[in-house]
Design a protein around this motif. Sequence first.
Motif, PDB file in Angstrom:
ATOM      1  N   ASP A  18      13.815  13.718  16.593  1.00 39.48           N
ATOM      2  CA  ASP A  18      14.746  14.223  15.600  1.00 39.48           C
ATOM      3  C   ASP A  18      15.351  13.106  14.752  1.00 39.48           C
ATOM      4  N   VAL A  19      15.868  13.508  13.613  1.00 34.90           N
ATOM      5  CA  VAL A  19      16.614  12.606  12.728  1.00 34.90           C
ATOM      6  C   VAL A  19      17.819  12.053  13.492  1.00 34.90           C
ATOM      7  N   ALA A  20      18.082  10.789  13.301  1.00 35.12           N
ATOM      8  CA  ALA A  20      19.290  10.125  13.814  1.00 35.12           C
ATOM      9  C   ALA A  20      19.328   9.937  15.333  1.00 35.12           C
ATOM     10  N   THR A  21      18.176  10.051  15.975  1.00 39.53           N
ATOM     11  CA  THR A  21      18.133   9.753  17.410  1.00 39.53           C
ATOM     12  C   THR A  21      18.042   8.240  17.656  1.00 39.53           C
ATOM     13  N   GLY A  22      17.668   7.502  16.606  1.00 36.52           N
ATOM     14  CA  GLY A  22      17.626   6.035  16.723  1.00 36.52           C
ATOM     15  C   GLY A  22      16.230   5.442  16.698  1.00 36.52           C
ATOM     16  N   LYS A  23      15.260   6.185  16.129  1.00 42.27           N
ATOM     17  CA  LYS A  23      13.882   5.679  16.077  1.00 42.27           C
ATOM     18  C   LYS A  23      13.802   4.360  15.300  1.00 42.27           C
ATOM     19  N   SER A  24      14.382   4.370  14.092  1.00 42.62           N
ATOM     20  CA  SER A  24      14.325   3.151  13.258  1.00 42.62           C
ATOM     21  C   SER A  24      15.077   2.013  13.923  1.00 42.62           C
ATOM     22  N   SER A  25      16.165   2.359  14.595  1.00 42.68           N
ATOM     23  CA  SER A  25      16.973   1.323  15.266  1.00 42.68           C
ATOM     24  C   SER A  25      16.221   0.700  16.437  1.00 42.68           C
ATOM     25  N   ILE A  26      15.442   1.508  17.151  1.00 47.81           N
ATOM     26  CA  ILE A  26      14.633   0.980  18.266  1.00 47.81           C
ATOM     27  C   ILE A  26      13.591   0.008  17.718  1.00 47.81           C
ATOM     28  N   PHE A  35      20.536  -4.909  15.148  1.00 45.93           N
ATOM     29  CA  PHE A  35      21.047  -3.531  15.146  1.00 45.93           C
ATOM     30  C   PHE A  35      21.998  -3.391  13.974  1.00 45.93           C
ATOM     31  N   VAL A  36      21.894  -2.295  13.229  1.00 47.95           N
ATOM     32  CA  VAL A  36      22.865  -2.027  12.166  1.00 47.95           C
ATOM     33  C   VAL A  36      23.466  -0.643  12.373  1.00 47.95           C
ATOM     34  N   GLU A  37      24.778  -0.551  12.209  1.00 43.58           N
ATOM     35  CA  GLU A  37      25.498   0.718  12.425  1.00 43.58           C
ATOM     36  C   GLU A  37      25.012   1.797  11.457  1.00 43.58           C
ATOM     37  N   ASN A 123      17.663   7.721  24.064  1.00 44.86           N
ATOM     38  CA  ASN A 123      18.352   6.612  23.383  1.00 44.86           C
ATOM     39  C   ASN A 123      19.870   6.850  23.309  1.00 44.86           C
ATOM     40  N   LYS A 124      20.572   5.796  22.923  1.00 48.85           N
ATOM     41  CA  LYS A 124      22.044   5.741  22.829  1.00 48.85           C
ATOM     42  C   LYS A 124      22.638   5.753  24.244  1.00 48.85           C
ATOM     43  N   ALA A 125      21.924   5.122  25.171  1.00 50.74           N
ATOM     44  CA  ALA A 125      22.358   5.056  26.567  1.00 50.74           C
ATOM     45  C   ALA A 125      23.690   4.317  26.713  1.00 50.74           C
ATOM     46  N   ASP A 126      24.100   3.602  25.676  1.00 46.85           N
ATOM     47  CA  ASP A 126      25.423   2.954  25.704  1.00 46.85           C
ATOM     48  C   ASP A 126      26.556   3.963  25.580  1.00 46.85           C
ATOM     49  N   LEU A 127      26.260   5.160  25.055  1.00 43.98           N
ATOM     50  CA  LEU A 127      27.319   6.166  24.833  1.00 43.98           C
ATOM     51  C   LEU A 127      27.478   7.061  26.065  1.00 43.98           C
ATOM     52  N   VAL A 128      27.681   6.433  27.235  1.00 49.81           N
ATOM     53  CA  VAL A 128      27.717   7.192  28.495  1.00 49.81           C
ATOM     54  C   VAL A 128      28.807   8.246  28.531  1.00 49.81           C
ATOM     55  N   THR A 152      17.277   4.164  26.779  1.00 46.30           N
ATOM     56  CA  THR A 152      17.305   2.943  25.972  1.00 46.30           C
ATOM     57  C   THR A 152      18.609   2.875  25.172  1.00 46.30           C
ATOM     58  N   SER A 153      18.931   1.698  24.716  1.00 41.88           N
ATOM     59  CA  SER A 153      19.975   1.563  23.703  1.00 41.88           C
ATOM     60  C   SER A 153      19.532   0.529  22.689  1.00 41.88           C
ATOM     61  N   ALA A 154      19.301   0.995  21.473  1.00 36.76           N
ATOM     62  CA  ALA A 154      18.966   0.058  20.392  1.00 36.76           C
ATOM     63  C   ALA A 154      20.183  -0.804  20.094  1.00 36.76           C
ATOM     64  N   LYS A 155      21.378  -0.255  20.376  1.00 32.58           N
ATOM     65  CA  LYS A 155      22.611  -0.981  20.080  1.00 32.58           C
ATOM     66  C   LYS A 155      22.791  -2.176  21.012  1.00 32.58           C
TER      67      LYS A 155
END
Length: 175
Positions: A18-26, A35-37, A123-128, A152-155
């Motif tokens: 999906d959009v905004a799941t963080g594909k480009s960030s990974i 990483f960019v916000e 992804n976004k595993a940092d947002l526990v 994973t966390s791209a961040k």
Amino acid sequence: AAAHENKVKNAKLVLLGDVATGKSSIVLRFVKGQFVEFQESTIGAAFFSQTLALNDETVKFEIWDTAGQERYHSLAPMYYRGAAAAIIVYDITNPATFTRAKKWVQELQSQGNANTVMALAGNKADLVEARKVTAEEAQAYAVENGLFFMETSAKTAINVNEIFCEIAKRFLQAQ
Ligand code: GDP
């Protein structure tokens, strides 16, 4: 030729989800270590290349980062057909993206190539604190469907290199 000559094997890899799941960030994390916000949306698909050395072999990933918007759905087969590997990405804070990820898995299983190494990335595993999809649920789904799973966390870079390494290993084993 030298016995330990380094062989480079090309592996076409596609990111779906999906959009905004963080594909480009990974991809940005893996290829550039950044990483960019406010990552700009990908239009259509974007191409990157990155090599990864494992023992005496090198995998050159040819990475296609797809857009994820439904209006580009009809383009997806061009990217996953013939792909050595696919990373299907969802956002652990958004259950709808997990549902969408399962749809991608089904589509690849029915329309894709049986040899494609498939990885599921939560992804976004940092947002526990905002987590809505448990790792147990995703792991159980992955086992049932023959993919491997990592959060994973791209961040924060958690498991980004690791997921590409695991794909590379499985890709080389299948050669
Ligand atoms: P794409 O549409 O799937 O390619 O997603 P993007 O890479 O554009 O990311 C969408 C948004 O999520 C951006 O604002 C990113 O900064 C953010 N993002 C991506 N990965 C992570 C992550 O691992 N953790 C957090 N907290 N945010 C992320």
